[in-house]
Design a protein around this motif. Structure first.
Motif, PDB file in Angstrom:
ATOM      1  N   UNK A  64      42.392  50.407  38.365  1.00 30.31           N
ATOM      2  CA  UNK A  64      41.046  49.866  38.589  1.00 30.31           C
ATOM      3  C   UNK A  64      40.018  50.723  37.862  1.00 30.31           C
ATOM      4  N   UNK A  65      38.852  50.174  37.713  1.00 35.65           N
ATOM      5  CA  UNK A  65      37.736  50.907  37.106  1.00 35.65           C
ATOM      6  C   UNK A  65      37.481  52.196  37.883  1.00 35.65           C
ATOM      7  N   UNK A  66      37.479  52.092  39.186  1.00 37.41           N
ATOM      8  CA  UNK A  66      37.210  53.249  40.055  1.00 37.41           C
ATOM      9  C   UNK A  66      38.244  54.361  39.822  1.00 37.41           C
ATOM     10  N   UNK A  67      39.508  53.974  39.628  1.00 31.46           N
ATOM     11  CA  UNK A  67      40.563  54.964  39.417  1.00 31.46           C
ATOM     12  C   UNK A  67      40.423  55.690  38.080  1.00 31.46           C
ATOM     13  N   UNK A  68      39.806  55.054  37.110  1.00 27.59           N
ATOM     14  CA  UNK A  68      39.731  55.622  35.760  1.00 27.59           C
ATOM     15  C   UNK A  68      38.382  56.245  35.414  1.00 27.59           C
TER      16      UNK A  68
ATOM     17  N   UNK B 269      36.694  59.438  27.617  1.00 28.67           N
ATOM     18  CA  UNK B 269      36.820  58.728  28.886  1.00 28.67           C
ATOM     19  C   UNK B 269      38.064  57.849  28.954  1.00 28.67           C
ATOM     20  N   UNK B 270      38.853  58.039  30.012  1.00 26.98           N
ATOM     21  CA  UNK B 270      40.025  57.184  30.238  1.00 26.98           C
ATOM     22  C   UNK B 270      39.576  55.759  30.549  1.00 26.98           C
ATOM     23  N   UNK B 271      38.444  55.610  31.205  1.00 28.11           N
ATOM     24  CA  UNK B 271      37.931  54.272  31.506  1.00 28.11           C
ATOM     25  C   UNK B 271      37.599  53.529  30.220  1.00 28.11           C
ATOM     26  N   UNK B 272      36.926  54.196  29.295  1.00 26.63           N
ATOM     27  CA  UNK B 272      36.584  53.547  28.032  1.00 26.63           C
ATOM     28  C   UNK B 272      37.845  53.110  27.291  1.00 26.63           C
ATOM     29  N   UNK B 273      38.846  53.982  27.265  1.00 24.37           N
ATOM     30  CA  UNK B 273      40.086  53.610  26.594  1.00 24.37           C
ATOM     31  C   UNK B 273      40.750  52.436  27.302  1.00 24.37           C
ATOM     32  N   UNK B 274      40.737  52.438  28.622  1.00 24.48           N
ATOM     33  CA  UNK B 274      41.334  51.346  29.380  1.00 24.48           C
ATOM     34  C   UNK B 274      40.628  50.021  29.087  1.00 24.48           C
ATOM     35  N   UNK B 275      39.317  50.067  28.963  1.00 22.52           N
ATOM     36  CA  UNK B 275      38.563  48.852  28.630  1.00 22.52           C
ATOM     37  C   UNK B 275      38.957  48.338  27.243  1.00 22.52           C
ATOM     38  N   UNK B 276      39.173  49.252  26.298  1.00 22.86           N
ATOM     39  CA  UNK B 276      39.615  48.857  24.961  1.00 22.86           C
ATOM     40  C   UNK B 276      41.018  48.260  25.003  1.00 22.86           C
ATOM     41  N   UNK B 277      41.907  48.841  25.805  1.00 23.99           N
ATOM     42  CA  UNK B 277      43.254  48.289  25.934  1.00 23.99           C
ATOM     43  C   UNK B 277      43.175  46.846  26.430  1.00 23.99           C
TER      44      UNK B 277
END
Length: 135
Positions: A8-12, A45-53
């Motif tokens: 989730x966003x919160x986790x990242x 940011x891991x969140x930014x990378x996750x959003x790109x994935x």
């Protein structure tokens, strides 16, 4: 990778990339492709990378041969930045350098005002008057 994709966003949101991926990821071909294409560093940011994935998941299968990538005729600055700057200037945009943006106020989907410091002096610009929606 699947666990990160499903996170989730919160986790990242408070984690760095190097805190959610191990050395195996960074040493893999996929890790190299991904970091090269999107200029990610291990400290980003891991969140930014996750959003790109999530945004580019449909291109992952073509990473080894780059068949889905689009390349400009010249470098990105010449092909994209310069024409965009020229067009913006023609539209009346005023480029200002050396400013420190302090805050960008936002409405529901767009910026409404900007506050900045320029040589120690505060400045601001109202972009849009806030609107109140009634149902």
């Amino acid at each position: 990778m699947i666990a990160r994709f499903l996170a989730t966003r919160k986790q990242m949101e408070t984690k760095r990339i190097d805190k959610v991926f191990g050395r195996e990821f960074f040493n893999s071909n996929f890790g190299l492709y991904w970091r090269t294409m999107f200029a990610f560093e291990e400290s980003h940011s891991a969140l930014e990378m996750n959003l790109y994935v999530h945004r580019f998941i449909h291109h992952i299968g073509a990473l080894p041969d780059f068949s889905t990538l689009k390349f400009t005729k010249y470098n990105q600055y010449v092909s994209l930045v310069l024409p965009l700057c020229k067009w913006l200037l023609e539209q009346g945009v005023n480029f200002r350098y050396g400013l420190e943006v302090i805050e960008i106020m936002c409405g529901r989907k767009q910026a409404t005002a900007i506050r900045w410091l320029e040589n120690g002096t505060a400045g601001n610009l109202i972009l849009l008057a806030p609107t109140i929606l009634f149902s």
